[in-house]
Design a protein around this motif. Structure first.
Motif, PDB file in Angstrom:
ATOM      1  N   GLY A  73      11.480  37.442  54.331  1.00 42.15           N
ATOM      2  CA  GLY A  73      11.836  36.055  55.437  1.00 42.15           C
ATOM      3  C   GLY A  73      12.946  35.613  55.089  1.00 42.15           C
ATOM      4  N   MET A 183      13.083  42.346  60.560  1.00 42.99           N
ATOM      5  CA  MET A 183      13.141  41.153  61.242  1.00 42.99           C
ATOM      6  C   MET A 183      14.610  40.915  61.659  1.00 42.99           C
ATOM      7  SD  MET A 183      12.690  37.379  58.944  1.00 42.99           S
ATOM      8  CE  MET A 183      14.503  37.016  58.833  1.00 42.99           C
ATOM      9  N   THR A 186      16.403  36.646  64.781  1.00 42.98           N
ATOM     10  CA  THR A 186      16.512  35.208  64.014  1.00 42.98           C
ATOM     11  C   THR A 186      16.482  33.880  64.863  1.00 42.98           C
ATOM     12  OG1 THR A 186      18.739  35.146  63.635  1.00 42.98           O
ATOM     13  CG2 THR A 186      17.036  36.290  62.002  1.00 42.98           C
ATOM     14  N   ILE A 192       9.840  32.295  63.648  1.00 43.04           N
ATOM     15  CA  ILE A 192      11.265  32.501  63.229  1.00 43.04           C
ATOM     16  C   ILE A 192      12.140  31.704  63.882  1.00 43.04           C
ATOM     17  CG2 ILE A 192      12.864  34.208  62.176  1.00 43.04           C
ATOM     18  CD1 ILE A 192      10.479  36.424  62.182  1.00 43.04           C
ATOM     19  N   LEU A 196      14.170  28.778  61.424  1.00 41.45           N
ATOM     20  CA  LEU A 196      15.053  29.410  60.514  1.00 41.45           C
ATOM     21  C   LEU A 196      16.496  29.251  60.617  1.00 41.45           C
ATOM     22  CD1 LEU A 196      13.555  32.817  58.930  1.00 41.45           C
ATOM     23  CD2 LEU A 196      14.053  30.476  57.651  1.00 41.45           C
TER      24      LEU A 196
END
Length: 295
Positions: A73, A183, A186, A192, A196
């Motif tokens: 992550g 991933m 974002t 997420i 983030l």
């Protein structure tokens, strides 16, 4: 909010460190793979700027190369968690470089791009010392690692992407990518994307020149990648990310293949890294080998 997030990140790191210890006690490291640990790729003495190198213990031949970038992550994770996965890749006949990088929130994602690039530069200049073939180099990343290599490699063909990230791309040529449970997204309205982006890109990221590239479907990214093998599974919590990114690659005429495993409670997010001994994980590893040999 920053204090709260930092405490959450630190807690997650402690949990991941414990998971790494459990991972390395659960599996037996193969006797036919040699491992060199904590090789500095920068001269600053940071543990985050080190790599491990794996190669078949009995082989004296020059071998193709895989560079592995771990997940977590972007805020946790370490190269040690990927030891067994890298050893299994190595057994296919590769020299495998497994790199560490600095973590958010101590740095921004642009620093992580720079770390991956610095590791690539080191490998380019030293690959033959480890018995690697500089003309046959591939990259594999899981989760956040897949995100990092997607952007870092796209920068090699997209000067505007590199310029807005303020990263000087490596000149090491990568023939193909393996993107496991990537991933990629974002800034969606999910766990997420809600928490983030400011930690990754900065508080005013929406007004920054890089903002247009936060969506990985931007043509500057999808049209700048070498052939990609995408891996996911029905029980992967980020499966839709991989399916959507595959669709974006298709729209932009990029070369890719998709490996999507059916429902199975064992086949969770990045399962081939978490348990490389599963039959399905071995299929992923052999599929990566076949894909790389074809490119």
């Amino acid at each position: 909010m920053n204090i709260f997030l930092n405490s959450v990140f630190q807690k997650k790191r402690l949990e991941f460190d414990k998971l790494t210890q459990e991972q390395n006690s659960k599996f037996t490291f193969p006797d036919d793979v040699s491992e060199l640990v904590d090789i500095n790729y920068c001269d600053d003495g940071l543990k985050a700027h080190t790599m491990n190198v794996y190669r078949p213990a009995s082989s004296q031949r020059t071998l193709p190369v895989i560079i592995n970038v771990h997940g977590g992550g972007l805020v946790m994770g370490n190269k040690e968690f990927n030891r067994i996965f890298c050893a299994e890749l190595c057994k296919m006949g590769y020299v495998v470089f497994s790199i560490e990088y600095r973590l958010v929130p101590e740095v921004k994602v642009f620093n992580q791009f720079a770390d991956v690039t610095a590791a690539m530069d080191f490998i380019e200049h030293s690959v033959m010392l480890f018995g690697g073939d500089p003309h046959h180099v591939y990259m594999v990343g899981d989760s956040a690692g897949a995100y990092l290599i997607t952007y870092t490699i796209a920068m090699q063909e997209s000067p505007v992407l590199a310029a807005t990230a303020k990263v000087k791309p490596s000149s090491l040529r990568i023939r193909a990518l393996g993107l496991i449970s990537g991933m990629f997204y974002t800034n969606r309205r999910d766990e997420i994307g809600i928490f983030l982006p400011k930690s990754l890109y900065g508080r005013k990221y929406k007004k920054s020149p890089f903002s247009i590239f936060i969506n990985p479907e931007h043509p500057a990214i999808t049209s700048s990648l070498p052939p990609c093998l995408l891996v996911t599974s029905h029980n992967d919590n980020l499966r839709q990310y991989t399916l959507d990114f595959a669709s974006a690659l298709k729209r932009n005429g990029a070369k890719y293949e998709l490996l999507d495993f059916p429902p199975d409670d064992r086949l969770v997010h990045a399962f081939s890294v978490f348990d490389p001994t599963l039959n399905e994980s071995q299929k992923v590893i052999h599929s990566l080998d076949d894909f790389f040999k074809n490119h």
